[in-house]
Design an enzyme around this catalytic site. Structure first.
Site, mmCIF file in Angstrom:
data_model
loop_
_atom_site.group_PDB
_atom_site.id
_atom_site.type_symbol
_atom_site.label_atom_id
_atom_site.label_comp_id
_atom_site.label_asym_id
_atom_site.label_seq_id
_atom_site.Cartn_x
_atom_site.Cartn_y
_atom_site.Cartn_z
ATOM 1 C CE LYS A 1 -1.632 1.636 4.261
ATOM 2 N NZ LYS A 1 -1.649 2.933 4.206
ATOM 3 C CG ASN A 2 2.053 2.858 3.454
ATOM 4 O OD1 ASN A 2 0.985 3.334 3.278
ATOM 5 N ND2 ASN A 2 2.630 2.772 5.031
ATOM 6 N NE ARG B 1 -2.700 9.769 6.788
ATOM 7 C CZ ARG B 1 -2.909 11.203 7.277
ATOM 8 N NH1 ARG B 1 -3.882 11.454 7.955
ATOM 9 N NH2 ARG B 1 -1.815 12.061 7.470
ATOM 10 C CB CYS C 1 -5.586 6.408 10.049
ATOM 11 S SG CYS C 1 -5.879 4.802 9.473
ATOM 12 N NE ARG D 1 -1.056 10.507 9.944
ATOM 13 C CZ ARG D 1 -1.074 9.250 9.225
ATOM 14 N NH1 ARG D 1 -2.313 8.689 9.408
ATOM 15 N NH2 ARG D 1 -0.084 8.644 8.575
ATOM 16 N N PRO D 2 1.435 16.255 11.324
ATOM 17 C CG PRO D 2 3.448 16.836 12.540
ATOM 18 C CD PRO D 2 2.353 15.920 12.481
ATOM 19 C CG ASP E 1 6.836 20.024 10.687
ATOM 20 O OD1 ASP E 1 5.793 19.313 10.721
ATOM 21 O OD2 ASP E 1 7.816 20.043 10.984
ATOM 22 C CG ASP F 1 2.174 1.612 9.706
ATOM 23 O OD1 ASP F 1 1.986 2.370 10.697
ATOM 24 O OD2 ASP F 1 2.633 1.792 8.484
ATOM 25 N NE ARG G 1 -7.182 4.330 4.564
ATOM 26 C CZ ARG G 1 -6.119 4.672 5.510
ATOM 27 N NH1 ARG G 1 -6.503 4.582 6.961
ATOM 28 N NH2 ARG G 1 -4.934 4.985 5.319
#
Ligand code: EPU
Length: 428
Positions: free
Chosen positions: A22-23, A93, A117, A122-123, A125, A305, A397
């Protein structure tokens, strides 16, 4: 609405084939926007996160042809929009990867921040710091992040935190920038290496992916390619943990054992026998799990995860284990759900103290996020009685054919439409 109904307590046996990661997929698909000709992407997992990315790419103007369940051809030549709306980003996401990919392609992007999620702030920056170092101007307008540059120029960027997303986004923006970009303190996850391999196969010049210093020498043109996504490390780990929790014997096929090293090491500590082959691992568990301590860390550490899944194994272990979350501020929301099933877990900040119990008992629980949902499945499969898991769209997902795969291992798990669904179907 749908839910999973599990009649648990049976050990899992047989073979499960792991899908594409997935990622990696959610980074590689937006990266196709950087190409000047069509790409064929193979081993794509059939999950809702990927469907949403493909829909967003279509809305941007990409032409997408499905070749088979796990292969698509994407022609990005007619992409003319640089806007990913709130509606498109919902439930996705990885929408922020469109910022890097569109900046790289068009030098402008307007993208809604990610949905999906929720386990703490969940920045982004570090992503923004990277884009600005490359010469982009970043602003926030009407809830969307906007990026613009006349030209992007290579630069040195030191990440203050090891961030998978920032590393990927900077690679996407820098790959066609003028000159050399150096990312220091880069993330080293297998999907970062996969993205680099994909971009290099299109003609990019990326060195060092998989180490904490990545060097990207910008090129003018990237050409379409055919590329197969790596197997999903976390899906594999989830089935491994399920085999351990249920006292099973499962061949996890189509994996890269090297990507599973930290998971293998910890599951061995719980007493599992794990055999490694070229592209498979076999997990055999003949006893109640033993306690062990786990701390999640960026790769090559134990993956965050996999934290809820291994915590579920430890909830059934002999003795007391300590699980420390080293990546996210808050990733223990699933603990309340496991407690409903009889687990004994005390959370204090980033640490959970898990006193193993002999058995859990079936209960209605919720998938509070994707991996929390995976943990509920493992708990339900390992527990005699009926476990009902609600809010399973979060599991869809990230897990392809989860019912089919667990059923083929001997599990009794069904996807059930709830009365609300019947009502909606009646009205449709
Ligand atoms: N962080 C910052 N600033 C940033 C970016 C991140 O402070 O600009 C912090 C985060 O708050 C967090 C840490 O850095 O504490 C790591 O975040 P990272 O950026 O690495 O996470 P991500 O890219 O948003 C990806 C995966 C997650 C996985 C994390 C960590 C994707 C699409 N998502 O998220 O996967 O937990 O890396 O490995 O690749 C999942 O698959 O269930 C999932 C949540």
């Amino acid at each position: 609405m749908e839910k999973f109904v599990i009649s648990g307590g049976k050990s899992l046996n047989g073979t499960v084939r792991i899908s594409g990661a997935k990622n990696a997929a959610v980074a590689i698909l937006p990266a196709v926007l950087l190409a000047d000709s069509p790409c064929i992407i193979e081993n794509i997992p059939n999950i809702s996160d990927v469907t949403n990315i493909l829909l967003a790419m279509k809305a941007l103007g990409a032409n997408i042809r499905t070749i088979n369940k796990s292969t698509v051809e994407i022609d990005p030549r007619h992409v003319n929009s640089f806007v990913v709306s709130k509606q498109m980003a919902e439930g996705m996401r990885a929408s922020s990867y469109f910022l890097g990919a569109l900046l790289g392609r068009m030098k402008k992007a307007r993208v809604a921040p990610p949905g999906g999620c929720n386990f703490g702030v969940r920045p982004i920056d570090q992503h923004i710091k990277g884009f600005e170092a490359l010469g982009a101007k970043i602003t926030f307008e009407g809830g969307l992040v906007e990026g613009y540059a006349d030209e992007l120029y290579g630069s040195s960027i030191y990440l203050d935190v090891v961030s998978v997303g920032a590393t990927i986004n900077i690679m996407l923006a820098a790959v066609k920038a003028k000159g050399l970009t150096v990312i220091e303190n880069a993330a080293r996850e297998p999907h970062i290496v996969d993205l680099a391999n994909f971009l290099n196969s299109m003609g990019a010049n990326i060195m060092g992916a998989g180490t904490n210093i990545i060097k990207i020498r910008g090129v003018d043109t990237l050409l379409g390619t055919t590329y197969s996504i790596i197997p999903d490390q976390i899906e594999a780990g989830t089935y491994m943990a399920a085999a351990v929790a249920t006292g099973g014997n499962v061949l996890i096929d189509n994996v890269t054992p090297k990507h599973l090293e930290s998971i293998i090491a910890k599951l061995r500590e719980t007493g599992a026998e794990i055999l490694e082959y070229d592209e498979a691992v076999r997990v055999i568990m003949n006893r109640r799990p033993k306690k062990c301590n786990v701390k999640t860390m960026p790769h090559p550490g134990f993956p965050t995860d996999m934290q809820p899944q291994i915590a579920t194994v430890l909830a059934l272990a002999e003795g007391t284990s300590i699980v420390t979350e080293g990546v996210w501020d808050s990733r223990f929301r699933y603990v309340d759900q496991l407690t409903l099933m009889g687990a004994d877990i005390q959370v204090d900040g980033k640490m959970a103290v898990i006193t193993g119990v002999q058995s859990l008992s079936g209960a209605p629980v919720k998938a509070v996020d994707l991996r929390a949902g995976a943990a509920m499945l493992i708990a339900g499969l390992a527990t005699k009685g009926i476990t009902e898991v609600e809010e399973i769209e979060r599991i869809d997902r990230g897990y392809e054919d989860v019912v089919e795969k667990f059923s083929a291992l001997g599990a009794d798990i069904k996807r059930v439409y709830t009365p609300e669904t019947n009502e909606i179907l009646k009205q449709a």
